[in-house]
Motif scaffolding. Structure first.
Motif, PDB file in Angstrom:
ATOM      1  N   VAL A   4       0.743  -1.103  -0.190  1.00  0.00           N
ATOM      2  CA  VAL A   4      -0.155  -0.150  -0.058  1.00  0.00           C
ATOM      3  C   VAL A   4       0.808   1.281   0.131  1.00  0.00           C
ATOM      4  O   VAL A   4       0.714   2.152  -0.789  1.00  0.00           O
ATOM      5  CB  VAL A   4      -0.967  -0.040   1.237  1.00  0.00           C
ATOM      6  CG1 VAL A   4      -1.912   1.452   1.391  1.00  0.00           C
ATOM      7  CG2 VAL A   4      -1.927  -1.189   1.229  1.00  0.00           C
ATOM      8  N   GLY A   5       1.951   1.207   0.789  1.00  0.00           N
ATOM      9  CA  GLY A   5       2.820   2.388   0.928  1.00  0.00           C
ATOM     10  C   GLY A   5       3.693   2.514  -0.171  1.00  0.00           C
ATOM     11  O   GLY A   5       3.932   3.730  -0.966  1.00  0.00           O
ATOM     12  N   TYR A   6       3.931   1.336  -0.950  1.00  0.00           N
ATOM     13  CA  TYR A   6       4.903   1.485  -2.306  1.00  0.00           C
ATOM     14  C   TYR A   6       4.040   1.966  -3.336  1.00  0.00           C
ATOM     15  O   TYR A   6       4.326   2.719  -4.091  1.00  0.00           O
ATOM     16  CB  TYR A   6       5.154  -0.200  -2.328  1.00  0.00           C
ATOM     17  CG  TYR A   6       6.369  -0.378  -3.269  1.00  0.00           C
ATOM     18  CD1 TYR A   6       7.310  -0.898  -2.853  1.00  0.00           C
ATOM     19  CD2 TYR A   6       6.280  -0.108  -4.763  1.00  0.00           C
ATOM     20  CE1 TYR A   6       8.611  -1.322  -3.548  1.00  0.00           C
ATOM     21  CE2 TYR A   6       7.344  -0.409  -5.426  1.00  0.00           C
ATOM     22  CZ  TYR A   6       8.524  -0.988  -4.948  1.00  0.00           C
ATOM     23  OH  TYR A   6       9.316  -1.042  -5.668  1.00  0.00           O
ATOM     24  N   LEU A   7       2.792   1.413  -3.447  1.00  0.00           N
ATOM     25  CA  LEU A   7       1.496   1.880  -4.376  1.00  0.00           C
ATOM     26  C   LEU A   7       1.493   3.446  -4.554  1.00  0.00           C
ATOM     27  O   LEU A   7       1.550   4.132  -5.404  1.00  0.00           O
ATOM     28  CB  LEU A   7       0.396   0.951  -4.308  1.00  0.00           C
ATOM     29  CG  LEU A   7      -1.015   1.830  -5.001  1.00  0.00           C
ATOM     30  CD1 LEU A   7      -0.667   1.314  -6.468  1.00  0.00           C
ATOM     31  CD2 LEU A   7      -2.075   1.044  -4.708  1.00  0.00           C
ATOM     32  N   GLU A  23      -0.625  -5.524  16.599  1.00  0.00           N
ATOM     33  CA  GLU A  23      -1.012  -5.818  15.347  1.00  0.00           C
ATOM     34  C   GLU A  23      -0.902  -4.592  14.710  1.00  0.00           C
ATOM     35  O   GLU A  23      -0.414  -4.505  13.533  1.00  0.00           O
ATOM     36  CB  GLU A  23      -2.151  -6.377  15.324  1.00  0.00           C
ATOM     37  CG  GLU A  23      -2.849  -6.609  14.071  1.00  0.00           C
ATOM     38  CD  GLU A  23      -4.233  -7.248  14.090  1.00  0.00           C
ATOM     39  OE1 GLU A  23      -5.032  -6.966  13.192  1.00  0.00           O
ATOM     40  OE2 GLU A  23      -4.283  -8.288  14.977  1.00  0.00           O
ATOM     41  N   THR A  24      -1.113  -3.451  15.397  1.00  0.00           N
ATOM     42  CA  THR A  24      -1.215  -2.067  14.889  1.00  0.00           C
ATOM     43  C   THR A  24       0.037  -1.544  14.438  1.00  0.00           C
ATOM     44  O   THR A  24       0.345  -1.019  13.189  1.00  0.00           O
ATOM     45  CB  THR A  24      -1.938  -0.981  15.671  1.00  0.00           C
ATOM     46  OG1 THR A  24      -3.408  -1.429  15.920  1.00  0.00           O
ATOM     47  CG2 THR A  24      -1.943   0.411  15.144  1.00  0.00           C
ATOM     48  N   GLU A  25       1.073  -1.819  15.168  1.00  0.00           N
ATOM     49  CA  GLU A  25       2.540  -1.704  15.083  1.00  0.00           C
ATOM     50  C   GLU A  25       3.068  -2.156  13.742  1.00  0.00           C
ATOM     51  O   GLU A  25       3.724  -1.667  13.005  1.00  0.00           O
ATOM     52  CB  GLU A  25       3.199  -1.715  16.239  1.00  0.00           C
ATOM     53  CG  GLU A  25       3.088  -0.876  17.272  1.00  0.00           C
ATOM     54  CD  GLU A  25       3.831  -1.188  18.686  1.00  0.00           C
ATOM     55  OE1 GLU A  25       3.648  -0.662  19.811  1.00  0.00           O
ATOM     56  OE2 GLU A  25       4.343  -2.372  18.407  1.00  0.00           O
ATOM     57  N   PHE A  26       2.622  -3.308  13.759  1.00  0.00           N
ATOM     58  CA  PHE A  26       3.241  -4.311  12.479  1.00  0.00           C
ATOM     59  C   PHE A  26       2.549  -3.654  11.248  1.00  0.00           C
ATOM     60  O   PHE A  26       3.173  -3.535  10.322  1.00  0.00           O
ATOM     61  CB  PHE A  26       2.625  -5.672  12.868  1.00  0.00           C
ATOM     62  CG  PHE A  26       2.882  -6.653  11.751  1.00  0.00           C
ATOM     63  CD1 PHE A  26       4.058  -6.843  11.167  1.00  0.00           C
ATOM     64  CD2 PHE A  26       2.046  -7.398  11.071  1.00  0.00           C
ATOM     65  CE1 PHE A  26       4.448  -7.572  10.102  1.00  0.00           C
ATOM     66  CE2 PHE A  26       2.334  -8.295   9.938  1.00  0.00           C
ATOM     67  CZ  PHE A  26       3.388  -8.453   9.408  1.00  0.00           C
ATOM     68  N   TYR A  27       1.369  -3.191  11.237  1.00  0.00           N
ATOM     69  CA  TYR A  27       0.793  -2.603   9.946  1.00  0.00           C
ATOM     70  C   TYR A  27       1.465  -1.332   9.643  1.00  0.00           C
ATOM     71  O   TYR A  27       1.837  -0.983   8.439  1.00  0.00           O
ATOM     72  CB  TYR A  27      -0.839  -2.268  10.197  1.00  0.00           C
ATOM     73  CG  TYR A  27      -1.660  -3.505  10.209  1.00  0.00           C
ATOM     74  CD1 TYR A  27      -1.175  -4.692   9.598  1.00  0.00           C
ATOM     75  CD2 TYR A  27      -2.817  -3.426  10.936  1.00  0.00           C
ATOM     76  CE1 TYR A  27      -1.852  -5.834  10.172  1.00  0.00           C
ATOM     77  CE2 TYR A  27      -3.618  -4.447  10.953  1.00  0.00           C
ATOM     78  CZ  TYR A  27      -3.197  -5.674  10.599  1.00  0.00           C
ATOM     79  OH  TYR A  27      -3.958  -6.826  10.632  1.00  0.00           O
ATOM     80  N   VAL A  28       1.691  -0.375  10.710  1.00  0.00           N
ATOM     81  CA  VAL A  28       2.371   0.780  10.331  1.00  0.00           C
ATOM     82  C   VAL A  28       3.651   0.756   9.820  1.00  0.00           C
ATOM     83  O   VAL A  28       4.088   1.462   8.880  1.00  0.00           O
ATOM     84  CB  VAL A  28       2.306   1.697  11.777  1.00  0.00           C
ATOM     85  CG1 VAL A  28       3.305   2.973  11.452  1.00  0.00           C
ATOM     86  CG2 VAL A  28       1.060   2.089  12.115  1.00  0.00           C
ATOM     87  N   LEU A  66       7.779   1.006   5.519  1.00  0.00           N
ATOM     88  CA  LEU A  66       8.742   0.167   4.796  1.00  0.00           C
ATOM     89  C   LEU A  66       8.420   0.396   3.149  1.00  0.00           C
ATOM     90  O   LEU A  66       9.188   0.590   2.305  1.00  0.00           O
ATOM     91  CB  LEU A  66       8.636  -1.054   5.269  1.00  0.00           C
ATOM     92  CG  LEU A  66      10.112  -2.075   4.381  1.00  0.00           C
ATOM     93  CD1 LEU A  66      11.223  -1.473   4.931  1.00  0.00           C
ATOM     94  CD2 LEU A  66       9.868  -3.535   5.028  1.00  0.00           C
ATOM     95  N   GLY A  67       6.988   0.272   2.772  1.00  0.00           N
ATOM     96  CA  GLY A  67       6.855   0.284   1.309  1.00  0.00           C
ATOM     97  C   GLY A  67       7.220   1.577   1.045  1.00  0.00           C
ATOM     98  O   GLY A  67       7.439   1.673  -0.018  1.00  0.00           O
ATOM     99  N   VAL A  68       6.830   2.604   1.830  1.00  0.00           N
ATOM    100  CA  VAL A  68       6.986   4.127   1.413  1.00  0.00           C
ATOM    101  C   VAL A  68       8.403   4.417   1.195  1.00  0.00           C
ATOM    102  O   VAL A  68       8.593   5.012   0.061  1.00  0.00           O
ATOM    103  CB  VAL A  68       6.317   5.148   2.526  1.00  0.00           C
ATOM    104  CG1 VAL A  68       6.799   6.571   2.283  1.00  0.00           C
ATOM    105  CG2 VAL A  68       4.829   4.812   2.539  1.00  0.00           C
ATOM    106  N   ILE A 117      -0.174  -3.799  -6.386  1.00  0.00           N
ATOM    107  CA  ILE A 117      -1.522  -4.268  -5.986  1.00  0.00           C
ATOM    108  C   ILE A 117      -1.679  -5.576  -5.712  1.00  0.00           C
ATOM    109  O   ILE A 117      -2.189  -6.258  -4.711  1.00  0.00           O
ATOM    110  CB  ILE A 117      -2.729  -3.514  -6.607  1.00  0.00           C
ATOM    111  CG1 ILE A 117      -2.768  -1.747  -6.777  1.00  0.00           C
ATOM    112  CG2 ILE A 117      -4.065  -3.911  -6.315  1.00  0.00           C
ATOM    113  CD1 ILE A 117      -3.719  -1.342  -7.699  1.00  0.00           C
ATOM    114  N   GLY A 118      -0.926  -6.411  -6.657  1.00  0.00           N
ATOM    115  CA  GLY A 118      -1.116  -7.889  -6.553  1.00  0.00           C
ATOM    116  C   GLY A 118      -0.261  -8.358  -5.179  1.00  0.00           C
ATOM    117  O   GLY A 118      -0.726  -9.343  -4.701  1.00  0.00           O
TER     118      GLY A 118
END
Length: 446
Positions: free
Chosen positions: A74-77, A116-121, A126-128, A389-390
């Motif tokens: 998502v961040g990468y996109l 779980e939230t920290e994992f998502y953030v 990392l993607g950004v 997105i894949g």
């Protein structure tokens, strides 16, 4: 006599047979960028091994793990296109170095995740920070290598993702198993820390070794610079050099994006779930799982190089790429059908991994055929970002299916169908003008 010889050498442009100069450039640039790609893909490998401990310790469900793995994309996109536009402005050397250093820091910071939230953030961050790396390198290759050589160059570069599995699998499994509890840290925490450090070191090496432009390369002679520049500039003039906004209005951009999204679903299904599939087949030891997962990657690195050479030698891209994607379909079908047999599972993983990694190398020959200049930088980034997105869909989908049914099989069959769609679009869905053989262009330019 000497003056005439020098004159002929100075006016020499790089032909497709001028292998010495291209080999010199290749040895200077490709190994370093391959190494960067290996380290980048350690994250795809280590997150799947960290799952073996991290999931139970943090209380993550299969779907939660899949969603967390997907947040990277998502961040990468979101930041892919802006990152590549900045790269064109500030230069590949500084921007790729920045990407390497910052994503290494973010990867290491994942060791501090507790919820779980920290994992998502952190996965999103990392993607950004990594956004723009792959399209940036592909754009960089366009500035340094003629089109006829790019199939092979791309094969080596994308083959590095298989090398990351060969190195990263046993390394990740060994760290998780043998460093668990050392100095009060879990094995998965050591894994993120130790595999984030090389990215920072490589970023500093990129600053020291890469040159943004051919004319900046002190390691090339004046004759070599002139020859290589002439070859690259002639190809860029032949390409569409309109603005990025023109690329947005080009229908083929979106067809290529859809194909690439399908390829990404295929490859990320493998990267994020291979260790878990091997574990489900009957092996619970993390280090042994790491050793077993090297086998598909070994097959892939050999197959990718051979397929790339075949495609470059014949100049044919369309059916090579179609065949590779069909191999992904066959491999996934085998994995879904025979998931409880470790031998057949590894066979299926080997076929799928080889076909899909090779398909990435061949796919990226197509976009520069219709996009050039700023359109190439932005268009390649757009195609890559849509493709990511894949990476959001596949890990979450397989995890959700596994939560609901207790088996990943239906998720694997779904990815096999996606491969079938991609193969159909590659074979018959692109404009005829994109299907030419590179050898035909080479012949007509002589």
């Amino acid at each position: 006599m000497e003056t005439n010889v020098q004159g002929r050498m100075t006016s020499l442009a790089v032909s497709h047979d001028d292998s010495d100069l291209l080999r010199k450039v290749g040895w200077r640039l490709v190994p370093l960028l391959m190494t960067c790609f290996v380290v980048a893909y350690f994250d795809r490998v280590n997150i799947s091994f960290a799952k073996l401990q991290m999931q139970s310790q943090l209380g993550l469900s299969e779907a939660s793990y899949g969603l967390g793995a997907s947040m990277f994309f998502v961040g990468y996109l979101i930041f892919e296109v802006p990152s590549n536009v900045i790269l064109v402005r500030v230069g590949a050397r500084r921007w790729i170095a920045r990407i390497m250093i910052t994503w290494g820091i973010a990867s290491a910071a994942t060791m501090f995740v507790r919820t779980e939230t920290e994992f998502y953030v952190l996965r999103f961050a990392l993607g950004v920070l990594e956004a723009g790396f792959v399209p940036g390198v592909l754009y960089f290759f366009m500035q340094w290598f003629p089109a006829k050589q790019r199939g092979r160059i791309h094969s080596f570069f994308f083959g590095a993702s298989a090398l990351s599995g060969i190195i990263g699998g046993p390394l990740s499994g060994g760290i998780v198993k043998y460093m668990d509890g050392l100095h009060g840290l879990a094995g998965w925490q050591w894994l993120f820390l130790l595999e984030g450090i090389p990215s920072v070191m490589l970023g500093l090496l990129v600053l020291a070794m890469l040159d943004d432009r051919i004319e900046d390369a002190t390691w090339l002679s004046a004759r070599e610079k002139a020859a290589l520049s002439a070859a690259i500039e002639s190809e860029h003039k032949a390409a569409d050099t309109r603005s990025f906004y023109a690329a947005l209005r080009e229908p083929v951009t979106y067809m290529l994006s859809l194909i690439y999204l399908s390829l990404c679903m295929g490859i990320y299904g493998i990267f994020f779930w291979m260790p878990q599939l091997v574990k489900t087949a009957g092996n619970a030891d993390p280090f042994e799982i790491g050793l077993i997962t090297t086998l598909p990657y070994i097959a892939a690195i050999i197959g990718t190089v051979l397929i790339g050479r075949s495609s470059d030698r014949t100049g044919e891209r369309r059916w090579h790429l179609t065949g590779c994607v069909l191999a992904g379909l066959i491999g996934y079908a085998i994995c879904a059908t025979f998931g409880n047999s470790i031998v057949l599972l590894v066979l299926g993983l080997g076929i799928a991994t080889t076909g899909l990694i090779a398909s990435f190398a061949l796919f990226w020959v197509f976009p520069p055929r219709v996009l050039g200049g700023v359109a190439a930088a932005g268009g390649i980034a757009l195609i890559n970002s849509i493709g990511q997105i894949g990476g959001v869909i596949a890990p979450f989908m397989v995890g959700k299916v596994k939560d609901l049914t207790g088996s990943a099989s239906m998720g694997l069959y779904a990815i096999a169908l996606v491969c079938a769609l991609a193969a159909t679009l590659i074979a018959w869905g692109l404009p005829r003008r994109i299907y030419f053989r590179d050898l035909d262009v080479a012949s007509s330019s002589r």
